[in-house]
Design a protein around this motif. Structure first.
Motif, PDB file in Angstrom:
ATOM      1  N   LEU A 246      -6.210   5.920   0.709  1.00 52.07           N
ATOM      2  CA  LEU A 246      -5.427   7.116   0.384  1.00 52.07           C
ATOM      3  C   LEU A 246      -6.302   8.360   0.466  1.00 52.07           C
ATOM      4  CD1 LEU A 246      -2.821   8.458  -0.487  1.00 52.07           C
ATOM      5  CD2 LEU A 246      -3.400   7.931  -2.868  1.00 52.07           C
ATOM      6  N   THR A 247      -7.561   8.252   0.053  1.00 45.00           N
ATOM      7  CA  THR A 247      -8.497   9.370   0.168  1.00 45.00           C
ATOM      8  C   THR A 247      -8.678   9.770   1.632  1.00 45.00           C
ATOM      9  OG1 THR A 247      -9.668   8.686  -1.840  1.00 45.00           O
ATOM     10  CG2 THR A 247     -10.849  10.144  -0.333  1.00 45.00           C
TER      11      THR A 247
ATOM     12  N   ARG B 178       2.378   6.042  -7.282  1.00 47.51           N
ATOM     13  CA  ARG B 178       1.358   6.790  -8.020  1.00 47.51           C
ATOM     14  C   ARG B 178       1.585   8.294  -7.897  1.00 47.51           C
ATOM     15  NH1 ARG B 178      -4.698   5.120  -7.281  1.00 47.51           N
ATOM     16  NH2 ARG B 178      -4.792   6.635  -8.962  1.00 47.51           N
ATOM     17  N   MET B 179       1.967   8.741  -6.710  1.00 48.37           N
ATOM     18  CA  MET B 179       2.231  10.167  -6.537  1.00 48.37           C
ATOM     19  C   MET B 179       3.454  10.593  -7.338  1.00 48.37           C
ATOM     20  SD  MET B 179       2.555  12.353  -3.033  1.00 48.37           S
ATOM     21  CE  MET B 179       0.858  11.930  -2.655  1.00 48.37           C
TER      22      MET B 179
ATOM     23  N   HIS C 106       9.153   5.348   1.775  1.00 48.11           N
ATOM     24  CA  HIS C 106       7.813   5.606   1.249  1.00 48.11           C
ATOM     25  C   HIS C 106       6.967   6.398   2.239  1.00 48.11           C
ATOM     26  CE1 HIS C 106       8.443   1.806  -1.401  1.00 48.11           C
ATOM     27  NE2 HIS C 106       8.911   2.888  -1.980  1.00 48.11           N
TER      28      HIS C 106
ATOM     29  N   LEU D  23       5.656  10.140   1.444  1.00 53.43           N
ATOM     30  CA  LEU D  23       4.224  10.441   1.443  1.00 53.43           C
ATOM     31  C   LEU D  23       3.893  11.531   2.457  1.00 53.43           C
ATOM     32  CD1 LEU D  23       2.805   6.824   1.083  1.00 53.43           C
ATOM     33  CD2 LEU D  23       2.518   8.682  -0.572  1.00 53.43           C
TER      34      LEU D  23
ATOM     35  N   PHE E 225       0.834  -1.203   0.000  1.00 50.26           N
ATOM     36  CA  PHE E 225       0.000   0.000   0.000  1.00 50.26           C
ATOM     37  C   PHE E 225       0.870   1.256   0.000  1.00 50.26           C
ATOM     38  CE2 PHE E 225      -1.733   3.373   2.755  1.00 50.26           C
ATOM     39  CZ  PHE E 225      -2.769   3.820   1.943  1.00 50.26           C
TER      40      PHE E 225
ATOM     41  N   TYR F  97       2.619   1.530  -3.377  1.00 50.14           N
ATOM     42  CA  TYR F  97       1.686   1.853  -4.456  1.00 50.14           C
ATOM     43  C   TYR F  97       1.298   3.332  -4.415  1.00 50.14           C
ATOM     44  CZ  TYR F  97      -2.229   1.161  -7.686  1.00 50.14           C
ATOM     45  OH  TYR F  97      -3.092   1.209  -8.767  1.00 50.14           O
ATOM     46  N   CYS F  98       1.018   3.850  -3.216  1.00 49.16           N
ATOM     47  CA  CYS F  98       0.661   5.267  -3.087  1.00 49.16           C
ATOM     48  C   CYS F  98       1.836   6.161  -3.455  1.00 49.16           C
ATOM     49  CB  CYS F  98       0.201   5.561  -1.665  1.00 49.16           C
ATOM     50  SG  CYS F  98      -1.362   4.765  -1.218  1.00 49.16           S
TER      51      CYS F  98
ATOM     52  N   PHE G 123      -7.290   0.354  -1.455  1.00 50.56           N
ATOM     53  CA  PHE G 123      -6.079   1.181  -1.425  1.00 50.56           C
ATOM     54  C   PHE G 123      -6.423   2.628  -1.764  1.00 50.56           C
ATOM     55  CE2 PHE G 123      -2.366  -2.027  -2.228  1.00 50.56           C
ATOM     56  CZ  PHE G 123      -2.749  -2.743  -1.110  1.00 50.56           C
ATOM     57  N   GLN G 124      -7.209   2.811  -2.831  1.00 53.99           N
ATOM     58  CA  GLN G 124      -7.585   4.160  -3.267  1.00 53.99           C
ATOM     59  C   GLN G 124      -8.422   4.864  -2.193  1.00 53.99           C
ATOM     60  OE1 GLN G 124      -6.800   6.032  -6.140  1.00 53.99           O
ATOM     61  NE2 GLN G 124      -7.739   7.571  -4.822  1.00 53.99           N
TER      62      GLN G 124
ATOM     63  N   CYS H   2      -5.605  11.635   2.793  1.00 54.33           N
ATOM     64  CA  CYS H   2      -5.620  13.026   2.315  1.00 54.33           C
ATOM     65  C   CYS H   2      -6.594  13.878   3.129  1.00 54.33           C
ATOM     66  CB  CYS H   2      -5.983  13.069   0.836  1.00 54.33           C
ATOM     67  SG  CYS H   2      -4.736  12.345  -0.250  1.00 54.33           S
TER      68      CYS H   2
END
Length: 267
Positions: free
Chosen positions: A74-75, A38-39, A182, A186, A31, A34-35, A70-71, A78
């Motif tokens: 991440l939301t 993607r960033m 990571h 992040l 996770f 992946y985050c 996962f998405q 944020c």
């Protein structure tokens, strides 16, 4: 995934998304990766090719519904950042879950700094009479960064003194553990701090990987503070400069020594 306002519990729930098909330590690590990937892939042109391949590799391991978790997670992360910034609280987003899940490396004998201790250290480092250097910004370095809690505490301290860490602070962080890299990347990216986060050996100064936060890229910090690590970073920084400024790239190409034509025999 159940609704909760406790970010640590949200992250722990996400790490259990495969119901034991994959260990939660591995899921949490994936996770984070992946985050971060993607960033980075949305902002960093230098490392795009390798990181898009790695992101796709992770996608093959998980189902569509698991990747959606996962998405969604991440939301939630944020949203927590927004809440924290509104109350001027620069809290580490991932460290508590990392420890709770047991994702730490026994080989590296990791021991994370408690948040209160990190804040005390920041208060001792940046005292009330702290003034901005002539260059117009502070520099901060942590070469055993963990999840970035010390860096965030210092950013919080500067913010409480009226400085803007997104403009008046630049950070170099390093760690041997990819998960720590990571997490720090992040954390610093989401809080809007210009930084270069390096996976490398602080003792030998060997650099294995380099992560530029979006604000570092957006404000073109590579021209002011390239933040080299031993002999590492030259290639990445040079590529970034050439991609950032076409005129600089053209001049560099013009000044390069032309290759000699291949004649089939040596001189």
């Amino acid at each position: 995934m159940g609704k909760t306002t406790d970010l640590k519990e949200v992250l722990i729930q996400a790490s259990n998304v495969t119901n034991g098909r994959i260990s939660r330590v591995t899921v949490f690590s994936d996770f984070l990766a992946y985050c971060a990937l993607r960033m980075s892939n949305r902002t960093d042109p230098v490392h795009y090719e390798g990181r898009i391949k790695r992101a796709k590799q992770i996608e093959t391991v998980y189902t569509a519904s698991e990747l959606q978790v996962f998405q969604d997670t991440l939301t939630e992360v944020c949203a927590e950042v927004k809440r924290n910034i509104d109350r001027e609280d620069w809290t580490d987003l991932f460290g508590d879950a990392y420890i709770e899940i047991g994702a730490g490396s026994q080989t590296l004998k990791q021991d994370f700094t408690p948040r209160d201790v990190a804040r005390l250290m920041a208060m001792l480092t940046a005292q009330n009479d702290c003034t901005l250097p002539e260059c117009g910004y502070f520099t901060l370095s942590d070469h055993a960064c963990g999840s970035g809690v010390l860096l965030l505490s210092n950013a919080e301290r500067l913010s409480s003194m009226g400085f803007n860490p997104s403009v008046q602070l630049v950070v170099q962080a390093a760690d041997m553990d990819a998960q720590c890299v990571h997490m720090t990347y992040l954390n610093l990216s989401l809080y809007g701090i210009p930084a270069v986060v390096i996976r490398g050996n602080t003792i030998t100064l060997e650099e294995y990987d380099r992560w530029y936060t979006p604000v570092y890229l957006m404000h073109k910090w590579v021209w002011k503070e390239p933040l080299l690590f031993g002999n590492g970073g030259y290639k990445s920084n040079e590529l970034l400069k050439r991609l950032d400024e076409p005129i600089y790239r053209a001049l560099k190409l013009l000044l390069q020594e032309p290759e000699r034509p291949k004649t089939g025999f040596s001189v």
